[in-house]
Design an enzyme around this catalytic site. Structure first.
Site, short mmCIF file in Angstrom:
data_model
loop_
_atom_site.label_atom_id
_atom_site.label_comp_id
_atom_site.label_asym_id
_atom_site.label_seq_id
_atom_site.Cartn_x
_atom_site.Cartn_y
_atom_site.Cartn_z
N SER A 257 0.60 -4.44 1.64
CA SER A 257 1.54 -4.07 2.69
C SER A 257 2.39 -2.88 2.26
CB SER A 257 2.46 -5.26 3.02
OG SER A 257 3.50 -4.88 3.89
N HIS A 258 2.92 -2.17 3.24
CA HIS A 258 3.85 -1.09 2.95
C HIS A 258 5.20 -1.63 2.49
CE1 HIS A 258 0.85 1.26 5.08
NE2 HIS A 258 1.49 2.36 4.75
N SER A 259 5.45 -2.90 2.75
CA SER A 259 6.73 -3.51 2.42
C SER A 259 6.56 -4.60 1.37
CB SER A 259 7.37 -4.11 3.68
OG SER A 259 8.45 -4.96 3.36
#
Length: 223
Positions: free
Chosen positions: A9-11
């Protein structure tokens, strides 16, 4: 051993939270988050994804899920860099629903292809239309007594319990019906404490399946 799962994930917070949620339904599966950049900012870190994929592989391979397009590219590059790229699969499915479905499949002992297929199928709407009546089907009615009903963990536990039992099982709440082998379908019923479920089973081990479901419900899913 079981297939490992990596959540790209980007987060970092998103990946970590989802890994924690999925682990509730698959306590014996290695589920690792690989989110964000090393400085804590938003993005995907190729080195972290490679490292997570290597750590997640206990011998049965790994399935990777991703949130957005560039995360897919990072995941695919990480798999290509492995000594044996065939040991890992990048699943094309929704991150949250796919992670839950993949975790349950891995907990049930499915191989990496089946786990990846479970993740991909999570993006396909479930058909909740009532099934046609079967003459050899058995049915019981049960009341949910646990505090929060058929939420994620109990749904996952029910699916794992039915895994390997040769029976078709459906769970009905009112006019809605769900496949007893699909954690997402069961959760979509929105069954709460006090609701009465009609559980129907057919097949060689239908009575065994119903007995297992009854035991789970009457034990409040161990809560």
């Amino acid at each position: 051993m079981s297939v490992g799962i990596v959540l790209v994930s980007h987060s970092a917070k998103l990946a970590e939270g989802l890994a924690e949620l999925a682990a509730q339904m698959a306590p014996d599966v290695t589920i690792l988050p690989a989110g964000g950049l090393s400085d804590g900012s938003i993005g995907t870190d190729y080195d972290e994804v490679v490292a997570a994929t290597q750590r997640a592989d206990s011998g049965d391979g790994v399935v990777l899920l991703y949130d957005l397009g560039s995360a897919q590219m990072t995941a695919e590059l990480a798999v290509e860099s492995l000594a044996d790229p065939s040991a890992a699969i990048v699943a094309d499915g929704p991150l949250v629903e796919g992670a839950i479905a993949a975790a349950v499949a891995a907990q049930a002992g499915r191989d990496r292809k089946a786990v990846a297929e479970a993740a991909a199928a999570a993006g396909i709407p479930e058909d909740l239309a009532p099934a046609e009546s079967e003459d050899d089907a058995a049915e019981i009615e049960l009341e949910l007594r646990n505090d929060v009903g058929l939420h994620a963990r109990p749904a996952g536990l029910l699916v794992r319990t039915l895994s390997g039992i040769d029976a078709e099982v459906t769970v009905r709440l009112g006019d809605r019906e769900a496949d007893g082998h699909s954690v997402l379908a069961l959760m979509s019923l929105g069954a709460r404490q006090g609701d009465r479920l009609r559980v129907r089973a057919s097949g060689p081990h239908a009575e065994t399946a119903l007995a297992k479901v009854k035991e789970l419900v009457e034990s409040d899913f161990g809560e």
